[in-house]
Design an enzyme around this catalytic site. Structure first.
Site, PDB file in Angstrom:
ATOM      1  N   HIS A 123       0.836  -1.192   0.000  1.00 32.96           N
ATOM      2  CA  HIS A 123       0.000   0.000   0.000  1.00 32.96           C
ATOM      3  C   HIS A 123       0.871   1.241   0.000  1.00 32.96           C
ATOM      4  O   HIS A 123       2.093   1.168   0.190  1.00 32.96           O
ATOM      5  CB  HIS A 123      -0.909   0.015   1.229  1.00 32.96           C
ATOM      6  CG  HIS A 123      -0.167   0.110   2.519  1.00 32.96           C
ATOM      7  ND1 HIS A 123       0.153  -0.993   3.282  1.00 32.96           N
ATOM      8  CD2 HIS A 123       0.336   1.191   3.189  1.00 32.96           C
ATOM      9  CE1 HIS A 123       0.816  -0.606   4.364  1.00 32.96           C
ATOM     10  NE2 HIS A 123       0.940   0.715   4.326  1.00 32.96           N
ATOM     11  N   HIS A 211       5.476   5.858  -1.230  1.00 25.17           N
ATOM     12  CA  HIS A 211       6.153   4.668  -1.723  1.00 25.17           C
ATOM     13  C   HIS A 211       5.380   3.403  -1.363  1.00 25.17           C
ATOM     14  O   HIS A 211       4.504   3.413  -0.497  1.00 25.17           O
ATOM     15  CB  HIS A 211       7.561   4.570  -1.122  1.00 25.17           C
ATOM     16  CG  HIS A 211       7.558   4.369   0.356  1.00 25.17           C
ATOM     17  ND1 HIS A 211       7.391   5.404   1.254  1.00 25.17           N
ATOM     18  CD2 HIS A 211       7.661   3.245   1.114  1.00 25.17           C
ATOM     19  CE1 HIS A 211       7.414   4.923   2.486  1.00 25.17           C
ATOM     20  NE2 HIS A 211       7.565   3.606   2.436  1.00 25.17           N
TER      21      HIS A 211
END
Length: 268
Positions: A123, A211
């Protein structure tokens, strides 16, 4: 290059925590202890059996914090009943080709740090991990839905390998940083932060590095992973077949996890 601070991850013991510590300044809920009354009858009192006394011996004790049960991760705050660890993020659905790339990356990285393990899910964080009282959860989620209602779906690319640590430097991560779609992520975080402020909760980091974390290990492994290792990992990504299309992803929903509850907010 120094390791970037990890965005949105705590080093708490388990991803399935249903409760978290109380926020500073908030009172601990009263226990369900039983009040003893006086006996007005002048009768003889008999001793309470040990089996009955032991039934209530652990009502005020928190769960045992055994790091061996969750990969050696160290809890950075004590467990307290009635509070729920909460996190806002965009899920990253891993395709078979992505997992093939991850296998190659992890295999190479483990030659430098053997204790690295693959993330169980993927995620991109839009918030830090914060604490909600149980009765705040539904109002909090409704506020999020209201703030997310106008957002359109968008494509983003995450193909820059970077090394991250959490704030306590008790865990190290290998991640793929977002290289396109950064502006849309900042817009989402701006709205999430407004909700956080409404509930007097901590907002997101300044200048965040959005990220996808790929692998992690206990401890600060930056020195081993940066330099030669980081260069080799980036080369693998750049040379992987169809990596440009593989790492271009459509953001379709924002998700909120509070304890063991999940709430989805589809983008338009």
């Amino acid at each position: 290059m120094s390791a970037a601070p990890l965005v949105g991850y705590s080093s708490s013991g388990s991803e399935d925590e249903t409760e978290a510590p109380a926020a500073a300044g908030r009172s601990k809920p009263r226990s369900g202890g039983r009040r003893c009354g006086q006996n007005s009858l002048p009768t003889q009192r008999f001793p309470v059996p040990d089996s009955v006394l032991s039934m209530f011996s652990s009502t005020e004790e928190g769960p045992e914090d055994d790091s061996t049960k969750h990969g050696g991760r160290i809890r950075t705050f004590p467990h307290e009943r009635g509070n729920w660890a909460t996190h806002i993020y965009i899920p990253y659905e891993a395709k078979e080709e992505f997992l093939d790339l991850l296998d190659v990356l992890l295999s190479r990285a483990q030659t430098f740090v053997p204790r690295l393990v693959q993330m169980e899910e993927f995620h991109l964080s839009l918030s830090q991990s914060v604490v909600l009282r149980h009765h705040w959860i539904l109002p909090f989620v409704q506020a999020l839905k209201d703030h997310m209602a106008s957002f359109q779906r968008f494509f983003f690319t995450a193909n820059q390998v970077k090394i991250y640590t959490n704030q306590e430097k008790t865990r190290t991560f290998i991640g793929l940083e977002v290289t396109s779609g950064h502006a849309q992520f900042l817009d989402l975080v701006s709205e999430v932060d407004r909700v956080m402020e409404e509930f007097d909760l901590t907002t997101f980091y300044q200048n965040p590095s959005f990220h996808v974390s790929l692998a992690w290990c206990v401890g600060d492994a930056c020195l081993q992973l940066e330099g030669q290792c980081l260069q080799e990992l980036q080369e693998i990504v750049d040379e992987f077949e169809d990596s440009e299309m593989l790492l271009r992803v459509l953001a379709e929903q924002v998700r909120c996890k509070s304890g063991n509850k999940f709430f989805s907010m589809p983008l338009k």
